[in-house]
Design a protein around this motif. Structure first.
Motif, PDB file in Angstrom:
ATOM      1  N   THR A 143      -1.399 -30.475 -21.618  1.00 47.11           N
ATOM      2  CA  THR A 143      -0.490 -31.474 -21.075  1.00 47.11           C
ATOM      3  C   THR A 143      -1.292 -32.502 -20.291  1.00 47.11           C
ATOM      4  O   THR A 143      -2.465 -32.266 -19.945  1.00 47.11           O
ATOM      5  CB  THR A 143       0.547 -30.845 -20.135  1.00 47.11           C
ATOM      6  N   PHE A 144      -0.654 -33.626 -19.988  1.00 47.23           N
ATOM      7  CA  PHE A 144      -1.338 -34.650 -19.202  1.00 47.23           C
ATOM      8  C   PHE A 144      -1.653 -34.137 -17.804  1.00 47.23           C
ATOM      9  O   PHE A 144      -2.727 -34.416 -17.259  1.00 47.23           O
ATOM     10  CB  PHE A 144      -0.474 -35.910 -19.114  1.00 47.23           C
ATOM     11  N   GLN A 145      -0.743 -33.373 -17.220  1.00 44.04           N
ATOM     12  CA  GLN A 145      -0.982 -32.833 -15.882  1.00 44.04           C
ATOM     13  C   GLN A 145      -2.213 -31.926 -15.859  1.00 44.04           C
ATOM     14  O   GLN A 145      -3.016 -31.973 -14.916  1.00 44.04           O
ATOM     15  CB  GLN A 145       0.256 -32.057 -15.401  1.00 44.04           C
ATOM     16  N   ALA A 151      -9.894 -33.274 -15.107  1.00 43.93           N
ATOM     17  CA  ALA A 151     -10.736 -34.450 -14.857  1.00 43.93           C
ATOM     18  C   ALA A 151     -11.129 -34.550 -13.386  1.00 43.93           C
ATOM     19  O   ALA A 151     -12.245 -34.988 -13.069  1.00 43.93           O
ATOM     20  CB  ALA A 151      -9.995 -35.713 -15.284  1.00 43.93           C
ATOM     21  N   ARG A 152     -10.233 -34.166 -12.503  1.00 44.70           N
ATOM     22  CA  ARG A 152     -10.504 -34.258 -11.068  1.00 44.70           C
ATOM     23  C   ARG A 152     -11.350 -33.103 -10.558  1.00 44.70           C
ATOM     24  O   ARG A 152     -11.807 -33.133  -9.409  1.00 44.70           O
ATOM     25  CB  ARG A 152      -9.181 -34.311 -10.299  1.00 44.70           C
ATOM     26  N   SER A 153     -11.572 -32.086 -11.395  1.00 46.57           N
ATOM     27  CA  SER A 153     -12.320 -30.911 -10.936  1.00 46.57           C
ATOM     28  C   SER A 153     -13.824 -31.120 -10.934  1.00 46.57           C
ATOM     29  O   SER A 153     -14.565 -30.281 -10.419  1.00 46.57           O
ATOM     30  CB  SER A 153     -11.973 -29.703 -11.814  1.00 46.57           C
ATOM     31  N   GLY A 154     -14.284 -32.229 -11.482  1.00 49.18           N
ATOM     32  CA  GLY A 154     -15.715 -32.509 -11.472  1.00 49.18           C
ATOM     33  C   GLY A 154     -16.004 -33.881 -12.034  1.00 49.18           C
ATOM     34  O   GLY A 154     -15.491 -34.239 -13.108  1.00 49.18           O
ATOM     35  N   LYS A 183     -13.613 -39.808 -12.362  1.00 43.21           N
ATOM     36  CA  LYS A 183     -14.724 -40.453 -13.067  1.00 43.21           C
ATOM     37  C   LYS A 183     -14.973 -39.727 -14.378  1.00 43.21           C
ATOM     38  O   LYS A 183     -15.311 -38.542 -14.397  1.00 43.21           O
ATOM     39  CB  LYS A 183     -15.986 -40.428 -12.187  1.00 43.21           C
ATOM     40  N   PHE A 184     -14.797 -40.447 -15.505  1.00 45.51           N
ATOM     41  CA  PHE A 184     -15.072 -39.874 -16.818  1.00 45.51           C
ATOM     42  C   PHE A 184     -16.514 -40.168 -17.229  1.00 45.51           C
ATOM     43  O   PHE A 184     -17.174 -41.031 -16.655  1.00 45.51           O
ATOM     44  CB  PHE A 184     -14.148 -40.468 -17.890  1.00 45.51           C
TER      45      PHE A 184
END
Length: 328
Positions: A143-145, A151-154, A183-184
């Motif tokens: 899911t997007f969530q 993505a926010r975990s690192g 940050k991707f």
């Protein structure tokens, strides 16, 4: 860098598909057009932009009572074809059909012989939604969530594909990074095709893409649309929510395609072409072709298209200044 294009197009001024046709201003005996009109497409034949152009050209030819010829001038990220039109006579016989990025984003990345001021917007003809894609049943985020949490975990944990520097896909990626404060690791490709292949193969984690390019893979069940990156849901993706609907704020990665002429075009001629183009966009074949591509046929006034260009320029110039928009 948060740029909202929502509301730049007023609903009342979009073409009411199936509504009354607009009588061309030159029907009362005006001189234009008295010879074929050329629409320059700054990309090779066969792509989505080319398909849109050829459908619009047929419908516009009916309205004008003259042949409308598509001239493909690919190369330089669209700059070669765009420059042909920028240097043409502003007499309405040489037009450009492309996305906003060709005239406002490309000049922010590389040196071009033209700038945004060298073009006169005539009107929009098509729009398509941007969507965030993952592989079907990726165990890390379904899911997007779950994607946001991952993505926010690192920092740099997500390998995010886009279709090349300065493309709407790339700008949508930059917008989502800013919105999520994540940050991707960007992975640039020369078009959606190679990026989709690598996403399906597991070489990248997600891809920012237009519905028009990815719909076949979504329908085949190989890719999962996590969210629509636009102000409204897309009719081709029933049940897929927007980022805003999912509670993460507004983002507009909509890809707009329109027609422009050289600057210096007489305002009366610009308005005549805008009315003719709006009529052509309402042609049943134009509407049907857009739907088959997974996009929507729309029209606009020159002023509304101009505001779309201005908003894209603001986004692109900001990204260029802070070093996030550059040629690979």
């Amino acid at each position: 860098m948060k740029i909202q294009r929502r509301g730049l197009l007023k609903a009342g001024t979009l073409a009411a598909l199936g509504g009354p046709l607009i009588a061309p201003a030159w029907a009362q005996g005006g001189a234009f057009p008295n010879k074929p009109v050329t629409i320059v497409v700054p990309f090779p034949a066969g792509g989505n932009t080319d398909i849109v152009a050829r459908t619009v050209a047929v419908a516009l030819g009916k309205v004008l009572g003259q042949s409308v010829v598509v001239d493909n001038r690919g190369g330089g990220g669209g700059s070669i074809g765009a420059n042909v039109v920028a240097r043409a006579q502003p007499d309405g016989y040489t037009l450009l059909l492309c996305g906003a990025g060709v005239v406002v984003t490309v000049p922010e990345m590389v040196k071009t012989a033209y700038s945004r001021k060298d073009f006169a917007p005539i009107g929009l003809v098509n729009k398509s939604s941007m969507v965030l894609l993952a592989r079907k049943n990726d165990p890390r985020f379904k899911t997007f969530q779950e994607f946001v949490a991952y993505a926010r975990s690192g920092e740099g944990k997500v390998n995010a594909a886009h279709s090349g520097p300065g493309t709407p896909n790339h700008l949508a990626q930059l917008q989502l990074e800013a919105l999520l404060k994540a940050k991707f690791t960007p992975v640039s490709y020369k078009g959606s095709g190679p990026a989709l292949v690598d996403l399906i193969g597991g070489q990248v984690d997600v891809h920012f893409d237009q519905v028009t390019s990815s719909l076949q893979h979504i329908r085949a069940g190989t890719l999962e649309p996590l969210a629509v990156l636009g102000p409204t849901e897309d009719p081709a993706l029933p049940g897929v929510k927007t980022v805003a609907e999912l509670g993460f704020g507004q983002i507009d990665g909509t890809t707009y395609v329109g027609v422009l002429g050289p600057s210096g075009m007489p305002p009366a001629l610009q308005e005549q072409l805008a009315k003719a183009l709006a009529q052509a966009v309402q042609d049943p074949q134009t509407v049907r072709s857009a739907r088959e591509l997974g996009s929507v046929a729309i029209s606009s006034t020159p002023q509304e298209f101009g505001r779309i260009l201005d908003a894209e320029y603001t986004l692109a110039s900001a990204a260029a200044k802070d070093g996030r928009l550059k040629v690979d």
